[in-house]
Design a protein around this motif. Structure first.
Motif, mmCIF file in Angstrom:
data_model
loop_
_atom_site.group_PDB
_atom_site.id
_atom_site.type_symbol
_atom_site.label_atom_id
_atom_site.label_comp_id
_atom_site.label_asym_id
_atom_site.label_seq_id
_atom_site.Cartn_x
_atom_site.Cartn_y
_atom_site.Cartn_z
ATOM 1 N N LEU A 365 -6.672 -77.836 -16.022
ATOM 2 C CA LEU A 365 -5.933 -78.183 -17.244
ATOM 3 C C LEU A 365 -4.469 -77.507 -17.131
ATOM 4 O O LEU A 365 -3.650 -78.114 -17.645
ATOM 5 N N TRP A 366 -4.326 -76.361 -16.414
ATOM 6 C CA TRP A 366 -3.035 -75.781 -16.350
ATOM 7 C C TRP A 366 -2.165 -76.579 -15.503
ATOM 8 O O TRP A 366 -1.046 -76.838 -15.830
ATOM 9 N N VAL A 367 -2.697 -77.173 -14.462
ATOM 10 C CA VAL A 367 -1.839 -78.338 -13.598
ATOM 11 C C VAL A 367 -1.197 -79.241 -14.677
ATOM 12 O O VAL A 367 -0.074 -79.692 -14.624
ATOM 13 N N ASN A 368 -1.983 -79.615 -15.573
ATOM 14 C CA ASN A 368 -1.592 -80.946 -16.199
ATOM 15 C C ASN A 368 -0.623 -80.515 -17.438
ATOM 16 O O ASN A 368 0.246 -81.186 -18.039
ATOM 17 N N VAL A 369 -0.857 -79.298 -18.187
ATOM 18 C CA VAL A 369 0.133 -78.619 -18.749
ATOM 19 C C VAL A 369 1.464 -78.443 -18.346
ATOM 20 O O VAL A 369 2.645 -78.871 -18.838
ATOM 21 N N ALA A 370 1.556 -77.871 -16.992
ATOM 22 C CA ALA A 370 2.551 -77.656 -16.246
ATOM 23 C C ALA A 370 3.225 -78.905 -15.947
ATOM 24 O O ALA A 370 4.761 -79.081 -15.731
#
Lengths: 455, 194
Positions: A365-370
């Motif tokens: 999830l963080w990868v995609n927010v980033a």
């Protein structure tokens, strides 16, 4: 029924489990669909408001004329990239662990590229003239200008939507026949139509396998070209920070990074909701984690090269853009670097982390927010300071743009939810084929798993 | 005419195929219906000559031509001279050509695949939903009228061709049913004799 020797589960049980998503919808499913539909409706209302009042309702103004919509476009094209790529590469390399992942990845591609394709239309301003892009001559005999990157996008996205939809359908063909044989009523009619009379004859299987391989080989260059073309939208301009030869590969790598992360997120959700823990095992997350690690390293390298050359050359206009980016958007830049580079590289080096479902969910999830932030940082700071200082400006997204972007996310989730309810979400024949091939056969005094078939 | 035997497992189905071939039916009269693919030779042997690659290639080439016509041809239809820039530009034309070529190649692959498979099947064909649950279907196409068929390489032609092909369709069907029963068939589904 024919159960592979050595297995404890019957084929019917396996079919039941793999087709569990097709069971009649529960109240929770209806609530989820309603919620997602409501968010989509909000986005549609915001878009209608924009059409009625003009583009001033967005946060765009000179010099920043590309904002959240183009950020969303690049982000969703990137997400669409990986599903088909992962599926094709794993098919071509005959990686057996691919089997439970294929369908979700391929479906993700189709829905992501569909959502992505809407953004340029939303961004047009006078949206009702979208048909100007369709290649037919107007009353003065003028055709669309194919020298415009907008037309390249239009052609590439059309090719990719059709190609990835056919790729998804091709993979589903044998499973549609299984669904046909186990369904009644309107569903039976629908599956009968879509299965086209598939019986699973030896000839059908033989042609099917060869065609799948060719299709996988054909779809990879299309996927790469689509995101390269999106990168060229930027790179062929004479704008500091964009006019860079590394942009296409950098975009493709970023796309694969976000796409692989999205596949992992979807795998975790599907696994939990449809109780497919037996099929989506820690091994699958381990392997996807390794893939994510490699792509994250590549992305880090590409980003380093891009920044290092800007820093070393210290070319005033480019340096101004980068300085503005790093000072005005410091928190966003840090989130991006931590999410796309630092965390994946640190965590995914460890097998225990790669096999932890919770860690993988948070990380993906963080990868995609980033990655969404990365798309934003490519577009907005550059446009803000690309000209002489008297023409500098800034940008903040308006509520309309935020709502449309949220609606895009909800629209994707809604499409996927509906797909999972009406079509097999796991590649049944692929999963069962592996079971058959790994069936234990007697050897001497024991039974050992055999892997039959061409490698 | 076709008959379809439904078998519980791979072993009994393979035995039926062996016995059918031994009785004089040829490999190309026998087909297997399964819900998962089996390696070639486990049940039947297929020598599939597929045309779909050529159709994909033809699709790709025609797509490249269509793409060129779209990007370069339409520019020529209404040439707008801008500075000293060429009317037909290499870079955008190559992009459009590539995308349309790939699209047509993909569509060609799908069309060719369905043509090779003989799908969509318009008429009613023998089938049993138990195949989806793991049963194996062995389908036998009966050829009538003493049609000359090829023997498998390991058998001598005199031993098999005349014996079966000379029989009437009803007799061939009866013979095949007996063989399938002996191999442990669950049920036999038949096409009506016309």
């Amino acid at each position: 029924m024919s159960d592979p020797p050595g297995t404890t589960k019957s084929v019917s049980q396996t079919n039941d489990e793999l087709l569990s998503s097709l069971r009649p919808p529960t109240l929770a499913w209806y609530l989820l669909a309603f919620f997602l539909g409501a968010v989509v409706a909000c986005g549609l209302a915001a878009f209608t408001w924009q059409m009625m009042n003009g583009m001033y309702v967005t946060g765009k103004n000179r010099p920043v004329m590309w904002g959240f919509y183009i950020t969303g476009f690049v982000f969703w094209v990137g997400l669409s990239h990986s599903g088909t790529m992962v599926s094709s590469i794993l098919r071509l390399s005959r990686a057996n662990w691919r089997r439970p992942i294929l369908r979700a990845a391929e479906a993700m591609t189709v829905f992501c590229i569909t959502v992505a394709g809407l953004f340029p239309l939303i961004h047009l301003g006078r949206n009702w003239t979208f048909f100007y892009m369709i290649p037919y001559p107007n009353q003065r005999g003028l055709w669309p200008n194919f020298r415009s990157p907008l037309l390249w996008d239009m052609t590439a996205i059309t090719s990719y939507i059709i190609g990835s939809s056919l790729f998804l359908y091709l993979g589903m063909l044998p499973d549609l026949a299984i669904a046909r044989d186990r369904s009644t009523g309107w569903r039976h009619k629908m599956y009968t139509f879509l299965a086209m009379g598939w019986r699973g004859s030896a000839r059908e299987w033989s042609v099917y396998h060869k065609a799948s391989t060719l299709m996988a080989a054909l779809i990879i260059p299309v996927a790469v070209s689509v995101h390269s073309i999106v990168a060229w939208d930027f790179a062929v301009t004479v704008v500091p920070g964009w006019h860079s030869t590394i942009f296409p590969p950098y975009f493709v790598i970023g796309a694969i990074l976000s796409g692989v992360a999205a596949v992992i997120t979807l795998m975790i959700i599907i696994r939990k909701i449809f109780h497919l823990e037996e099929y989506l095992t820690p091994l699958h997350f381990d392997n996807m984690g390794k893939l994510l690690l490699v792509i994250s390293l590549l992305w880090t390298y590409a980003y380093f090269v891009e920044v290092q050359i800007t820093w070393y050359a210290h070319e005033p206009i480019e340096w101004e853009v980068f300085s503005y980016l790093s000072s005005r958007y410091t928190p966003q830049l840090l989130i991006m670097l931590v999410g796309n580079s630092l965390l994946p590289i640190i965590f995914l080096c460890f097998r225990k982390m790669r096999r932890s479902i919770g860690v993988m969910l948070l990380l993906s999830l963080w990868v995609n927010v980033a990655m969404f932030i990365e798309r934003f940082l490519i577009i907005v700071p550059t446009l803000s300071h690309k000209n002489m200082p008297f023409a500098w400006g800034s940008y903040s997204p308006s509520l309309v743009e935020i709502l449309v972007n949220l609606a895009a996310l909800a629209g994707f989730a809604l499409l996927f939810t509906l797909f999972a309810k009406f079509f097999p979400i796991m590649a049944i024949s692929d999963v069962r084929e592996l079971e058959v091939r790994e069936a234990k056969v007697p050897m001497g005094r024991t039974r050992l798993p055999s892997i039959a078939g061409k490698e | 005419m076709e008959i379809l035997g439904i078998f519980r497992n791979c072993e009994s189905a393979a035995k039926a195929v062996d016995d059918l071939v031994r009785a004089g039916f040829t490999e190309n009269q026998v087909d297997s219906l399964t819900s998962v693919p089996y390696p070639d030779g486990v049940l039947v042997r297929t020598e599939v000559s597929s045309r779909f690659r050529w159709i994909a290639l033809a699709g790709g080439l025609s797509g490249a031509v269509a793409g060129f016509a779209l990007a370069a041809g339409t520019a020529w239809l209404y040439p707008v001279q801008t500075g000293d820039k060429p009317i037909i530009t290499l870079y955008p034309t190559a992009i459009i050509c590539f995308e349309v070529a790939m699209l047509f190649a993909i569509i060609g692959t799908m069309v060719g695949m369905f043509l090779d498979m003989g799908l969509p099947a318009l008429g009613k064909r023998l089938y049993d939903p138990a195949i989806a649950e793991g049963c194996i279907g062995i389908s036998l196409t009966i050829r009538v009228g003493g049609e000359v068929v090829h023997c498998p390489t390991e058998t001598e032609s005199g031993e098999c061709i005349g014996a079966i092909a000379a029989l009437s369709a009803a007799e061939q069907k009866k013979r095949a049913e007996e063989i399938m029963q002996a191999a442990g068939v669950l049920r036999v589904i038949e096409e009506e004799l016309s």
